[in-house]
Design a protein around this motif. Structure first.
Motif, short mmCIF file in Angstrom:
data_model
loop_
_atom_site.label_atom_id
_atom_site.label_comp_id
_atom_site.label_asym_id
_atom_site.label_seq_id
_atom_site.Cartn_x
_atom_site.Cartn_y
_atom_site.Cartn_z
N LEU A 1 -11.78 0.19 0.81
CA LEU A 1 -10.52 0.30 -0.14
C LEU A 1 -11.25 -0.49 -1.47
O LEU A 1 -11.48 -1.62 -1.22
CB LEU A 1 -9.36 -0.21 0.23
N ASP A 2 -11.26 0.34 -2.50
CA ASP A 2 -11.51 -0.53 -3.86
C ASP A 2 -10.17 -1.60 -3.89
O ASP A 2 -9.10 -1.04 -4.18
CB ASP A 2 -11.59 0.38 -5.00
N SER A 3 -10.36 -2.64 -3.66
CA SER A 3 -9.19 -3.46 -3.68
C SER A 3 -8.76 -4.23 -5.03
O SER A 3 -7.91 -5.12 -5.03
CB SER A 3 -9.54 -4.85 -2.84
N ASP B 1 -1.05 6.36 -3.95
CA ASP B 1 -1.62 5.74 -5.18
C ASP B 1 -3.04 5.84 -5.18
O ASP B 1 -3.72 5.28 -5.92
CB ASP B 1 -1.01 4.32 -5.05
N TYR B 2 -3.85 6.59 -4.21
CA TYR B 2 -5.30 6.52 -3.76
C TYR B 2 -5.77 7.85 -3.76
O TYR B 2 -5.07 8.83 -3.24
CB TYR B 2 -5.43 5.56 -2.50
N ASN C 1 -6.73 -3.29 -6.85
CA ASN C 1 -5.08 -3.26 -7.10
C ASN C 1 -4.18 -4.05 -6.11
O ASN C 1 -3.22 -4.01 -6.08
CB ASN C 1 -4.55 -1.74 -7.13
N THR D 1 -9.76 4.71 -3.43
CA THR D 1 -10.03 4.49 -4.68
C THR D 1 -8.34 4.51 -5.63
O THR D 1 -8.05 5.95 -5.36
CB THR D 1 -10.97 5.16 -5.71
N PRO D 2 -8.24 3.78 -6.26
CA PRO D 2 -6.74 3.63 -6.97
C PRO D 2 -6.92 4.84 -8.08
O PRO D 2 -7.89 5.01 -8.67
CB PRO D 2 -6.83 2.40 -7.71
N LYS D 3 -5.59 5.47 -7.75
CA LYS D 3 -5.59 6.69 -8.90
C LYS D 3 -5.39 6.08 -10.31
O LYS D 3 -4.66 4.86 -10.61
CB LYS D 3 -4.45 7.51 -8.57
N SER D 4 -5.85 6.71 -11.31
CA SER D 4 -5.63 6.30 -12.79
C SER D 4 -4.09 6.30 -12.97
O SER D 4 -3.69 7.24 -12.68
CB SER D 4 -6.53 6.92 -13.51
N THR D 5 -3.55 5.36 -13.86
CA THR D 5 -2.07 5.52 -14.23
C THR D 5 -1.88 5.80 -15.52
O THR D 5 -2.93 5.73 -16.34
CB THR D 5 -1.46 4.33 -13.72
N PHE E 1 0.84 -1.27 -0.04
CA PHE E 1 0.01 -0.04 0.24
C PHE E 1 0.87 1.18 0.14
O PHE E 1 1.88 1.43 0.86
CB PHE E 1 -1.07 -0.15 1.29
#
Length: 176
Positions: free
Chosen positions: A122-124, A60-61, A126, A172-176, A56
């Protein structure tokens, strides 16, 4: 993994750095969702978090305060492989009710019919399963097992409705 500089001074000792001092020392943002994450995950559960989520990275979130109905929680939130969060602490709610037990979380939720502070999910998507680390899908409960279990149990017993809305912090994971 949470950086060591985020660990409260004298962590888990009788003279642990007070929350207000910690907040100022780190210069934390005044964003409610991120503040709740720092207060209830980083400040209170630093070592536990790093043990369970070694990959983690805070940056990144995205952090947002959302509302979910209890039925949405039942359908979309899991804690590790647990199929039903109400089984974790739900019966404790019943026991505490019989004894009017002075546990603050129980007392606040019985009175106000909602958690006193938002559970952290957490949106899991990733997170990778690695040995014993199995994450709930689609959303993993990072912090708030008692509050979430109590909500589910309260709905099962019709103390609150399944469509009642409650605050959660969502990562939420950030867009990469």
């Amino acid at each position: 993994m949470l950086p060591i500089e985020y660990k409260a001074q004298n962590y888990h000792e009788w003279n642990q750095e007070r929350w207000d001092e910690y907040f100022l020392r780190l210069g934390l943002p005044d964003d409610e969702a991120k503040r709740q994450f720092f207060r209830h995950v980083v400040y209170d559960h630093f070592e536990h978090h790093n043990n369970h989520y070694p990959d983690f990275e805070i940056e990144d979130y995205e952090y947002s305060l959302i509302q979910l109905s209890v039925s949405e929680v039942r359908e979309k939130v899991r804690f590790f492989p647990s199929p039903d969060l109400s089984e974790m602490w739900g019966l404790q709610y019943d026991d505490f009710e019989k004894r009017d037990y002075p546990y603050p979380i129980y007392q606040e939720m019985s009175k106000n019919k909602t958690p006193p502070f938002p559970p952290i999910i957490l949106d899991s998507s990733n997170l990778k399963v690695n040995g014993w680390r199995v994450y709930g899908r689609p959303n993993h409960l990072i912090e708030g097992t008692h509050r979430t279990s109590y909500l589910l149990r309260m709905a099962e017993r019709n103390v609150i409705g399944w469509e009642s809305k409650h605050d959660f912090v969502l990562l939420t994971p950030k867009s990469t």
